[in-house]
Design a protein around this motif. Structure first.
Motif, PDB file in Angstrom:
ATOM      1  N   SER A  65       8.488  -7.195 -18.122  1.00 31.18           N
ATOM      2  CA  SER A  65       9.333  -6.006 -18.216  1.00 31.18           C
ATOM      3  C   SER A  65       8.538  -4.715 -18.182  1.00 31.18           C
ATOM      4  O   SER A  65       9.036  -3.689 -17.752  1.00 31.18           O
ATOM      5  CB  SER A  65      10.187  -6.068 -19.491  1.00 31.18           C
ATOM      6  OG  SER A  65       9.355  -6.139 -20.634  1.00 31.18           O
ATOM      7  N   SER A  66       7.285  -4.720 -18.661  1.00 31.23           N
ATOM      8  CA  SER A  66       6.487  -3.501 -18.671  1.00 31.23           C
ATOM      9  C   SER A  66       5.009  -3.854 -18.738  1.00 31.23           C
ATOM     10  O   SER A  66       4.630  -4.994 -19.030  1.00 31.23           O
ATOM     11  CB  SER A  66       6.859  -2.611 -19.865  1.00 31.23           C
ATOM     12  OG  SER A  66       6.453  -3.230 -21.065  1.00 31.23           O
ATOM     13  N   TYR A 113      14.500 -14.954 -15.754  1.00 31.67           N
ATOM     14  CA  TYR A 113      14.224 -13.639 -16.340  1.00 31.67           C
ATOM     15  C   TYR A 113      13.337 -13.728 -17.576  1.00 31.67           C
ATOM     16  O   TYR A 113      12.614 -12.781 -17.890  1.00 31.67           O
ATOM     17  CB  TYR A 113      15.540 -12.927 -16.680  1.00 31.67           C
ATOM     18  CG  TYR A 113      16.283 -12.481 -15.449  1.00 31.67           C
ATOM     19  CD1 TYR A 113      15.888 -11.360 -14.737  1.00 31.67           C
ATOM     20  CD2 TYR A 113      17.372 -13.204 -14.979  1.00 31.67           C
ATOM     21  CE1 TYR A 113      16.555 -10.955 -13.604  1.00 31.67           C
ATOM     22  CE2 TYR A 113      18.053 -12.809 -13.840  1.00 31.67           C
ATOM     23  CZ  TYR A 113      17.645 -11.685 -13.154  1.00 31.67           C
ATOM     24  OH  TYR A 113      18.304 -11.287 -12.017  1.00 31.67           O
ATOM     25  N   PRO A 236      17.576  -2.597  -9.826  1.00 34.66           N
ATOM     26  CA  PRO A 236      17.496  -3.051 -11.223  1.00 34.66           C
ATOM     27  C   PRO A 236      18.550  -2.448 -12.141  1.00 34.66           C
ATOM     28  O   PRO A 236      18.938  -3.071 -13.131  1.00 34.66           O
ATOM     29  CB  PRO A 236      16.088  -2.606 -11.641  1.00 34.66           C
ATOM     30  CG  PRO A 236      15.309  -2.582 -10.376  1.00 34.66           C
ATOM     31  CD  PRO A 236      16.269  -2.148  -9.325  1.00 34.66           C
ATOM     32  N   ALA A 276      10.608  -1.343 -10.222  1.00 38.39           N
ATOM     33  CA  ALA A 276      11.240  -1.540 -11.521  1.00 38.39           C
ATOM     34  C   ALA A 276      12.072  -0.340 -11.940  1.00 38.39           C
ATOM     35  O   ALA A 276      13.057  -0.485 -12.671  1.00 38.39           O
ATOM     36  CB  ALA A 276      10.179  -1.830 -12.577  1.00 38.39           C
ATOM     37  N   THR A 373      14.267   4.075 -17.676  1.00 39.03           N
ATOM     38  CA  THR A 373      15.285   3.381 -16.874  1.00 39.03           C
ATOM     39  C   THR A 373      16.684   3.944 -17.059  1.00 39.03           C
ATOM     40  O   THR A 373      17.575   3.637 -16.267  1.00 39.03           O
ATOM     41  CB  THR A 373      15.302   1.885 -17.220  1.00 39.03           C
ATOM     42  OG1 THR A 373      15.560   1.728 -18.626  1.00 39.03           O
ATOM     43  CG2 THR A 373      13.957   1.241 -16.892  1.00 39.03           C
ATOM     44  N   ASN A 387      11.301  -0.022 -20.998  1.00 37.83           N
ATOM     45  CA  ASN A 387      11.138  -1.437 -21.317  1.00 37.83           C
ATOM     46  C   ASN A 387      10.023  -1.723 -22.316  1.00 37.83           C
ATOM     47  O   ASN A 387       9.805  -2.881 -22.667  1.00 37.83           O
ATOM     48  CB  ASN A 387      10.884  -2.232 -20.029  1.00 37.83           C
ATOM     49  CG  ASN A 387      12.101  -2.276 -19.150  1.00 37.83           C
ATOM     50  OD1 ASN A 387      13.229  -2.162 -19.630  1.00 37.83           O
ATOM     51  ND2 ASN A 387      11.908  -2.422 -17.846  1.00 37.83           N
ATOM     52  N   GLU A 412      16.048  -4.356 -20.281  1.00 40.47           N
ATOM     53  CA  GLU A 412      16.174  -4.546 -18.831  1.00 40.47           C
ATOM     54  C   GLU A 412      17.564  -5.020 -18.433  1.00 40.47           C
ATOM     55  O   GLU A 412      17.904  -5.013 -17.233  1.00 40.47           O
ATOM     56  CB  GLU A 412      15.119  -5.528 -18.317  1.00 40.47           C
ATOM     57  CG  GLU A 412      15.286  -6.961 -18.790  1.00 40.47           C
ATOM     58  CD  GLU A 412      14.589  -7.237 -20.114  1.00 40.47           C
ATOM     59  OE1 GLU A 412      14.399  -8.422 -20.437  1.00 40.47           O
ATOM     60  OE2 GLU A 412      14.240  -6.263 -20.812  1.00 40.47           O
TER      61      GLU A 412
END
Length: 814
Positions: A65-66, A113, A236, A276, A373, A387, A412
């Protein structure tokens, strides 16, 4: 909004089969020239990563995720090969694992995921699930035709794949029945399943792309393109998706309509990958070319200010009233922008810039730890989400307020439909609990507010009201059946407002609510009345039915007397609503009830009168409520208001109004705390809560005979016999003296009237009898007729919820 496409000279000499971005914003591309190349964010090749004796069909980076969450051994990607194997390759190009997976080519693969499983599909029609280390866990299915694409669901359990012209969704861990439907007239080449909005997009050889929900219901179908659709990919954020075909690339809204179409020289785009942050994508062409697309021309509007992101480093600000414009340049790439509440928030890759719409020269700036995000705004502060740090709340001066967290938070999987912020509350839809659990947090400290709220169905959207204090804060939500509910945050009393709702939005400065109900724009001027009188709520509702909005319309903006609706075909429709409710809210906020009454007399609109009546009852302004109910011929409610005004104590009036709002427990608590035990007993008798009335009488050792006497009169009027054992025993033990009971009742009334501070409701200037005689003559006559009718017919006890004529007779007798 459009895609700004760039196509640089490619080092690939053969077909490019797949592309994939990692968390460092590096793009890796695979080609039939048996090489894997690396590209930077601006679309320039940075050299060859590795060369393998294999032809590639698909690739995907291990899901991280990051950068902060990057752990050892997770900077790897998997590639599918035509020899039936898949390989796990490190970032430096070293092959860590090679597994023989299928007979014939391995066509597609995807990491789950949570990164615990890898699924592969092949020409042999098999779908196989592997562990992180390449160990076979299970063979999910065996199809008769090759499986060209596969994708995980948001829960890392369900899988969506295509076989022939069909799309299949099934669980990987249980034997639950699979969902299958025919999606295209030809072979389905690509599918993608958004983990955020749970919608499926597909493309096939019939030259169409389609949008489906998770139950296989068609939401959108495109007109035939010139060539077969060879690739589709969700952004995303779940708000956009891209469609690739021969020499073309389209950017589409989540509902299917296209923002833009770019013509390229890439051949068929076989693979699409988003960064992302959702601002850029890359496509792999059939002639070996790699194209890069940047999302630009993002336009926002709020009142007099219009903002347009012309480039990834430049924003144009226009003042519509003064016809002036300013250019804002940024050192880093702009990721997210948000405009509202007189502030513009711009998040670049490294910094957050906060502008006031009255001063564009001196923004507040602070550094960011990770790529943002999502941005949400309210009047006093704004929320950003990334994230690594999760949900963060900041003031418009750039000072962090709180960082609410809870176990299982997956940022996310959140978008603006699942997160809402107000001046004092943050609401988060927890995806871990099958999407049916909402958590609330205090905006000042980030602490949880009460227990999480759970609904019996999956919740699709939530939104918090923006006005009032924290005790008045409300949340609306739309569930899987498209039913709209409203709920106070503190009391958690859920009430249903409508069905077949596509979207809903609170007004930015008042308590009004707009929703698309059955393809019609519906505005509730005072939705709080849903907790009181639903008949009156229906009269405070405005329906715009003369405009064809179509299915799946979305309300974008509800501000002032303007409502902006995005139709399913992408067109923006501006709908004018009445300006009078805004004026009414302002007058009520300032306590100007006389002006509000005059406004309603001038407009002569029953909807505005009903809204004023509802507001007056909520504010306990009985004189104004009396005038408003008379104006809309609500005789029963008018009679009720007149009766409440005769009650000598304020606690008694408050209790009656609490019963009107369907809160009998609260009314009883008010009376008991004030020492008005007889009134509490009488209230339960009127509500036919005989057991509770008897409990109170026995608890406080008074008026037990009174309860028995009323019970006997009720049974006589109904022509029934006593069936309750408690009342039977008491009836045998106690003798009923009607004269003595009436004397006790009269003494209670006198005692209440002589309490310190007891006085009847004061007639104020808002009353109709204080209005000019010429203007008020018609209303006075209507009120007199209403009272005459009421006096000869049914008194108002609407909250009693009578269901039989005997009950009506009994209440008339009492």
């Amino acid at each position: 909004m459009r895609l700004k496409v760039k196509q640089a000279p490619s080092p690939h000499s053969e077909l490019a089969g797949a592309v994939g971005w990692n968390v460092w914003n590096e793009l890796f591309s695979c080609s039939d020239d048996q090489t894997i190349q690396k590209w930077n964010l601006v679309g320039e090749p940075e050299g060859k990563v590795c060369g393998l004796d294999a032809y590639y069909t698909d690739m995907m980076w291990y899901p991280v995720s990051s950068k902060k969450n990057q752990a050892g051994g997770t900077d790897v990607f998997a590639v599918a090969c035509t020899d039936g194997s898949f390989k796990i390759v490190s970032r430096t190009g070293r092959v860590e694992k090679s597994v023989e997976a299928h007979r014939g080519a391995c066509i597609a693969l995807r990491w789950s995921y949570d990164g615990t499983a890898l699924v592969t599909t092949g020409e042999d029609g098999q779908v196989k699930i592997w562990s992180r280390t390449g160990m076979l866990r299970s063979t999910l299915t065996q199809s008769d035709s090759p499986v060209y694409c596969v994708v995980w669901g948001w829960d890392s359990d369900h899988l969506c794949y295509c076989s022939g012209s069909n799309i299949i969704i099934r669980s990987s861990s249980t034997s639950a029945k699979q969902l299958s439907w025919k999606a295209h007239d030809g072979v389905v080449l690509k599918v993608d399943w958004s983990p955020i909005n749970h919608m499926v997009i597909s493309g096939g050889e019939d030259c169409k792309y389609k949008v489906w929900d998770a139950y296989g219901r068609l939401l959108f179908q495109s007109s035939p393109l010139d060539y077969a659709v060879t690739s589709v990919a969700w952004c995303p954020s779940g708000d956009l998706f891209a469609v690739g075909s021969f020499d073309s690339l389209q950017l589409c809204d989540r509902m299917g309509w296209a923002y833009s179409k770019s013509h390229l020289k890439t051949g068929s785009i076989l693979s699409i990958s988003w960064t992302a942050d959702g601002t850029q994508l890359a496509g792999a062409g059939g002639n070996g070319a790699i194209c890069f697309g940047q999302v630009v021309d993002v336009s926002l509007e709020d009142g007099r200010v219009r903002v347009n992101m012309e480039d990834d480093h430049k924003i144009l600000v226009q003042d519509i009233v003064s016809e002036t414009s300013d250019e804002l340049d940024f050192r880093d790439k702009v990721i997210k922008i948000s405009l509202g509440f007189d502030h513009l928030v711009v998040c670049t890759s490294t910094q957050c810039h906060i502008y006031s719409t009255s001063n564009w020269n001196t923004p507040h700036i602070f550094d960011l730890k990770d790529t943002v995000t999502l941005i949400l705004q309210c009047e006093r502060h704004f929320l950003i989400m990334d994230n690594s740090s999760g949900i963060q709340l900041y003031t418009y001066e750039g000072r962090q307020i709180c960082n609410p967290k809870f176990q299982g938070l997956r940022t996310e999987l959140l978008n603006r439909q699942m997160l809402s912020v107000s001046n004092d509350t943050i609401a988060v839809l927890d995806q871990q609990a099958t999407g049916s659990l909402v958590r609330f947090f205090d905006a000042a400290q980030g602490r949880p507010i009460g227990e999480p709220f759970t609904h019996n169905l999956e919740i699709k959207e939530i939104a918090l009201s923006q006005v009032g204090i924290n005790t008045d804060r409300q949340m609306i939500f739309i569930d899987r059946n498209r039913d709209l509910y409203v709920m106070p945050i503190m009391k958690r009393q859920v009430a249903k407002l409508g069905s077949m709702v596509d979207s809903a939005l609170w007004h930015d400065t008042t308590g009004m609510l707009a929703a698309m109900v059955d393809q019609k724009l519906t505005v509730w001027y005072y939705p709080n009345e849903v907790y009181g009188d639903k008949e009156l709520l229906a009269k405070t509702k405005y329906i715009k039915s003369d405009t064809d909005f179509g299915k799946a319309s979305n309300i974008v903006l509800f501000s002032g007397s303007k409502c902006l609706v995005r139709r399913s075909d992408g067109a923006l429709v501006t709908v004018a609503t009445s300006p009078y409710p805004l004026m009414l809210y302002d007058m009520v906020k300032l306590g100007q009830w006389e002006k509000a009454t005059r406004l309603c007399r001038f407009i002569k609109d029953p909807t505005i009168w009903a809204s004023l009546a509802a507001m007056a009852m909520a504010a306990k302004e009985l004189n104004t409520a009396e005038v408003a109910f008379a104006a809309i011929d609500e005789v029963d409610k008018l009679r009720f208001v007149l009766k409440v005004k005769q009650i000598p104590t304020e606690e008694g009036r408050n209790a009656e109004l609490a019963v009107y709002r369907r809160r009998p427990d609260e009314a009883e608590a008010i009376l008991i705390q004030a020492g008005l035990v007889y009134r509490a007993i009488k209230m339960n008798i009127k509500l036919f809560n005989w057991e509770r009335a008897l409990d109170l009488a026995q608890q406080y050792k008074q008026h037990v005979e009174t309860v028995l006497w009323y019970r006997q009169r009720y049974l006589q009027a109904a022509g029934a016999e006593e069936s309750n054992r408690r009342f039977q025993e008491l009836g045998e033990q106690m003798a009923i003296d009607e004269a003595f009971i009436k004397q006790q009742i009269q003494e209670e009334k006198i005692k209440e009237a002589q309490r310190p501070g007891a006085k009847r409701y004061i007639e104020q200037q808002a009353g109709w009898n204080c209005s000019p005689p010429a203007r008020d003559k018609e209303e006075r006559q209507r009120l007199q007729v209403a009272l005459a009718i009421t006096g000869h017919h049914m008194p108002f006890f609407q909250h009693n919820q009578f269901t039989c004529s005997a009950q009506l007779v009994f209440v008339a007798m009492t």
